[in-house]
Write a protein that holds these residues in place. Sequence first.
Motif, mmCIF file in Angstrom:
data_model
loop_
_atom_site.group_PDB
_atom_site.id
_atom_site.type_symbol
_atom_site.label_atom_id
_atom_site.label_comp_id
_atom_site.label_asym_id
_atom_site.label_seq_id
_atom_site.Cartn_x
_atom_site.Cartn_y
_atom_site.Cartn_z
ATOM 1 N N ASP C 32 36.633 25.514 59.098
ATOM 2 C CA ASP C 32 37.989 25.189 58.668
ATOM 3 C C ASP C 32 39.020 26.049 59.378
ATOM 4 N N THR C 33 40.285 25.814 59.039
ATOM 5 C CA THR C 33 41.355 26.652 59.579
ATOM 6 C C THR C 33 42.081 27.385 58.454
ATOM 7 N N VAL C 34 41.799 26.968 57.227
ATOM 8 C CA VAL C 34 42.377 27.606 56.047
ATOM 9 C C VAL C 34 41.261 27.731 55.017
ATOM 10 N N ILE C 35 41.071 28.919 54.447
ATOM 11 C CA ILE C 35 39.995 29.078 53.460
ATOM 12 C C ILE C 35 40.526 29.688 52.167
ATOM 13 N N PHE C 36 39.996 29.208 51.067
ATOM 14 C CA PHE C 36 40.472 29.619 49.748
ATOM 15 C C PHE C 36 39.529 30.629 49.112
ATOM 16 N N ALA C 37 40.064 31.356 48.146
ATOM 17 C CA ALA C 37 39.249 32.370 47.474
ATOM 18 C C ALA C 37 38.207 31.707 46.579
ATOM 19 N N VAL C 38 37.044 32.348 46.468
ATOM 20 C CA VAL C 38 36.014 31.918 45.518
ATOM 21 C C VAL C 38 36.455 32.402 44.144
ATOM 22 N N ASP C 39 36.652 31.468 43.232
ATOM 23 C CA ASP C 39 37.223 31.826 41.932
ATOM 24 C C ASP C 39 36.212 32.434 40.974
ATOM 25 N N PRO C 40 36.534 33.558 40.401
ATOM 26 C CA PRO C 40 35.753 34.009 39.256
ATOM 27 C C PRO C 40 36.136 33.141 38.050
ATOM 28 N N ASP C 41 35.493 33.320 36.936
ATOM 29 C CA ASP C 41 35.853 32.559 35.747
ATOM 30 C C ASP C 41 37.095 33.209 35.125
ATOM 31 N N TYR C 42 38.264 32.694 35.549
ATOM 32 C CA TYR C 42 39.515 33.318 35.102
ATOM 33 C C TYR C 42 39.632 33.321 33.582
ATOM 34 N N LYS C 43 39.114 32.267 32.963
ATOM 35 C CA LYS C 43 39.249 32.141 31.511
ATOM 36 C C LYS C 43 38.575 33.276 30.769
ATOM 37 N N GLN C 44 37.565 33.828 31.410
ATOM 38 C CA GLN C 44 36.854 34.945 30.794
ATOM 39 C C GLN C 44 37.772 36.177 30.676
ATOM 40 N N TYR C 45 38.782 36.216 31.541
ATOM 41 C CA TYR C 45 39.644 37.400 31.587
ATOM 42 C C TYR C 45 41.053 37.167 31.033
ATOM 43 N N ILE C 46 41.543 35.919 31.137
ATOM 44 C CA ILE C 46 42.940 35.681 30.759
ATOM 45 C C ILE C 46 43.006 34.669 29.621
ATOM 46 N N PRO C 47 43.623 35.015 28.494
ATOM 47 C CA PRO C 47 43.751 34.055 27.397
ATOM 48 C C PRO C 47 44.588 32.847 27.842
ATOM 49 N N PRO C 48 44.271 31.655 27.323
ATOM 50 C CA PRO C 48 44.939 30.430 27.768
ATOM 51 C C PRO C 48 46.461 30.502 27.649
ATOM 52 N N ALA C 49 46.956 31.112 26.587
ATOM 53 C CA ALA C 49 48.406 31.184 26.398
ATOM 54 C C ALA C 49 49.056 31.967 27.538
ATOM 55 N N ALA C 50 48.379 32.991 28.005
ATOM 56 C CA ALA C 50 48.937 33.792 29.094
ATOM 57 C C ALA C 50 48.736 33.091 30.431
ATOM 58 N N ALA C 51 47.654 32.343 30.545
ATOM 59 C CA ALA C 51 47.301 31.746 31.842
ATOM 60 C C ALA C 51 48.123 30.517 32.178
ATOM 61 N N ARG C 52 48.745 29.906 31.158
ATOM 62 C CA ARG C 52 49.294 28.578 31.411
ATOM 63 C C ARG C 52 50.408 28.522 32.447
ATOM 64 N N ARG C 53 51.087 29.644 32.681
ATOM 65 C CA ARG C 53 52.144 29.627 33.693
ATOM 66 C C ARG C 53 51.697 30.268 35.009
ATOM 67 N N MET C 54 50.454 30.726 35.045
ATOM 68 C CA MET C 54 50.044 31.511 36.204
ATOM 69 C C MET C 54 49.527 30.659 37.346
ATOM 70 N N ALA C 55 50.123 30.827 38.509
ATOM 71 C CA ALA C 55 49.578 30.219 39.718
ATOM 72 C C ALA C 55 48.376 31.066 40.143
ATOM 73 N N LYS C 56 47.678 30.587 41.168
ATOM 74 C CA LYS C 56 46.410 31.229 41.513
ATOM 75 C C LYS C 56 46.555 32.710 41.883
ATOM 76 N N GLY C 57 47.607 33.028 42.611
ATOM 77 C CA GLY C 57 47.782 34.418 43.036
ATOM 78 C C GLY C 57 47.908 35.360 41.849
ATOM 79 N N ILE C 58 48.612 34.909 40.844
ATOM 80 C CA ILE C 58 48.793 35.750 39.660
ATOM 81 C C ILE C 58 47.452 35.917 38.948
ATOM 82 N N LYS C 59 46.732 34.813 38.839
ATOM 83 C CA LYS C 59 45.409 34.902 38.203
ATOM 84 C C LYS C 59 44.489 35.840 38.982
ATOM 85 N N MET C 60 44.489 35.692 40.292
ATOM 86 C CA MET C 60 43.620 36.551 41.104
ATOM 87 C C MET C 60 44.000 38.019 40.923
ATOM 88 N N GLY C 61 45.310 38.287 40.938
ATOM 89 C CA GLY C 61 45.774 39.661 40.794
ATOM 90 C C GLY C 61 45.408 40.246 39.442
#
Lengths: 85, 400, 354
Positions: C32-61
């Motif tokens: 490829d020419t663009v590659i994406f991060a392998v996602d951990p299970d974000y839900k395990q770390y971030i409660p849904p109420a907090a996650a609902r506005r988070m784009a991927k970068g915020i979740k990764m951070g």
Amino acid sequence: MSELKEELKAKIIEQLNLEDVSVAEIADDDALFGDGLGLDSIDALELIVMLDKDYGIRLSDPKEGRKIFESVQVMADYIEEHRTK
Amino acid sequence: MGKGVAITGMGIISAIGNNVTENYDALINCRKGISRVENIETVQRDEIMVGEIKFTNDELIAKLNLPPENNYSRTAMLGAIAAKEAIANAGITDIKKYKTGIVSGTSVGGMDMTEKYYYKYLTEKTPQKYIESHHAGDSTQKIAEQLGIEESLVTTISTACSSAANAIMLGARLIKSGKLDRVLVGGADCLSKFTINGFKTLMILSDTYNTPFDENRKGLNLGEAAAFLVLESDEVVKAENKRILAYVKGYGNANDAFHQTASSDNGDGATLAMEKALKVADLKASDIDYINAHGTATGNNDLSEGRAILRVFGEDLPEFSSTKAFTGHTLAAAGAIEAVYSVLALQNNVIFPNLNFKTPMKEFSMIPQTELKEKELNTVLSNSLGFGGNCSTVIFSKEA
Amino acid sequence: MKKVYINSIASISPQKTYDNSMFLDKITDYNDTVIFAVDPDYKQYIPPAAARRMAKGIKMGVVASKIAMDEAGIETVDAIITGTGMGCMIDSEKFVSAIIDNNEQYLTPTSFIQSTHNTVAGQIALGMECKAYNFTYVHSAISFESALLDAKMQLENDEAEHILVGGVEELGDHTTKVHRVVNHIKPEPVTISTVLNSKTEGAVFSEGANFFVVSNEKQESCYAELVAVETFNTLPKEKVSETIESFLIENNVKVEDIDVVVFGNNGDVDFDTYYNQLSESNFSNIQQIFYKHLVGENNTVSAFGVWLGSKILKTQTIPKIIKINEIKIPEIKTVLCYNQYRGQNHSLVLLKKC
């Protein structure tokens, strides 16, 4: 009226990204803010835009929103009365 | 701790003047720079007032003598103008003589060009030169280029509306730790549709002149500006026999950790920031002679900041004012603009008025200084508070 | 002056690196020419109420910061300092395109709020209820190193004991398209084994988050001592070598003391020469490693280089897939990381075994 309420619930879920909530889980009288659905001031601003865009109702003071967005029932009543589209 | 870092030069461009002298003249003559927006085509034009610098981009290009093929964003151009004035003001003729760096704050960066050419980038060749100017650091790289600062520490901070205050903080640290002999610190932000519409969605833009700390405040006026200060080490000051304008005496940053955009009702973050700054300065609250408040004239900020000031200063409040009614809220640049104003206040022993104030807020009895006041000043405390709960305080002093 | 230690690490990248018990054991190839991060299970770390506005970068951070905090075994820190060259691209794009597409009408605040560069640092603070110092550096390829330098100064002066430092970058669709137009992205898909010899312009764009807890006390979990960080806005190719030498002298290290050098080659034929000239001269007898063939290029990917250096110092192993040459090293004691992007914003980070 009940159609409007269902429509509002679906819109709230979609617009506010409430992924873990379904239409059936929101009762007409559930509080949307605080202890109920847990919405906050940013959500209120989102809903103000929705009122304007979808129902032609313009609010100029965000504080007005707080009363209107008390529950889906209150919202629906307000929209019925004031909608221009 | 406690020893200040010398400020030896400053430069500014804002809605009330194109250099330090013009800004000072506007401040003491109560001449505000709030108007309708002219340089940006926006449907919001008649609904908002802004603190706009009336030069067009072409006029700025001419001012800086940039070649036609340049890819400077407006932020970069405003920054370069202020930075050049600061360097000249500090009497620096050989930038390479000492290890010199830049720390700048910006939030808009090159967004003005991105929003203009967003889709055109994909099809039109001419605007593509601006693609690389989008990222926030680009404006700082350009300022470095204008000043001939090479192979050095050049960095950018973006903590929303406290960015430039934080740039001053890092700069002072870099001098104290001996990493740099000399550092240009400040910030730049231009007006953009992005920020105009962004703040509009938050419903915190005033449709008339902003009124900081007034009960009937309707929100902020966005502004654009750039300002820079030159900080120099004691060794450079001594070797070059430098004239010192003032000192960066203390600084503190804290997070409100309350809400992504709003400040907490009781101003926890701002309170902590002021307390930390006083500690670094080794001063007591009662040693502060004037507070240049953040005072954006939003319902939330002025209440939260006011409460924080009361918590730190108690009943024994020194004069305070917000100069946002002059310039508008210049976002990431605000901390630098107000640093220049704080230094001007110290140099001239004057307190600038908080314009447009009429009615005290019902929550407390704080009344800002509404008229120009002469007073012997030794220390000025300046607040900058931003999104993400970011709260900063910088203390400026006459003596080290 | 106190010494500074990297006491914990965390990485979310296009490789499965979020599990600290592994070390590039299983490699994901791409074409490829663009590659994406392998996602951990974000839900395990971030409660849904907090996650609902988070784009991927915020979740990764947020998640990378939690992994780093967990490993360091601490609840809070004295400062949170992040770096992000491009900031919150996904929300920025959303808001700009909404402005244009709707002619400034019916805009909603969420994407504007979330687009602010310091959103990640702010969200980490919110999640931790941490009222401490909170900074975000946004200077292209040295964003992370600026954050690291800030942390280091505070720890050395004992103004703080533990600081969370990280770099985060997310991909935005439009920004990717735009960077293709100016050939900053490779014209043809490449794989892990072909990227460095592609002989074409541009890099493989990517995203990720790398976070560290740095402290002025050494913990059991310690990975490395952070000896020095230095950045340069410009540096002519012909001065890289002497600049590195004087950087090492300032830190009382000789070139031959370096056991491993971590290079930021990304396969861009126009700019890899900055590294190649070094691998052929000063560092020819030193173990050289690289990583951008695995995790691509982004403004804070150099934090992955520091992640690698830390991991190598702690485990005393170097996975074969990151070796440029093969040198026998009895004990890995000193690691130097060098990075630049498109000939600008150079950084040097010196690590030692702790």
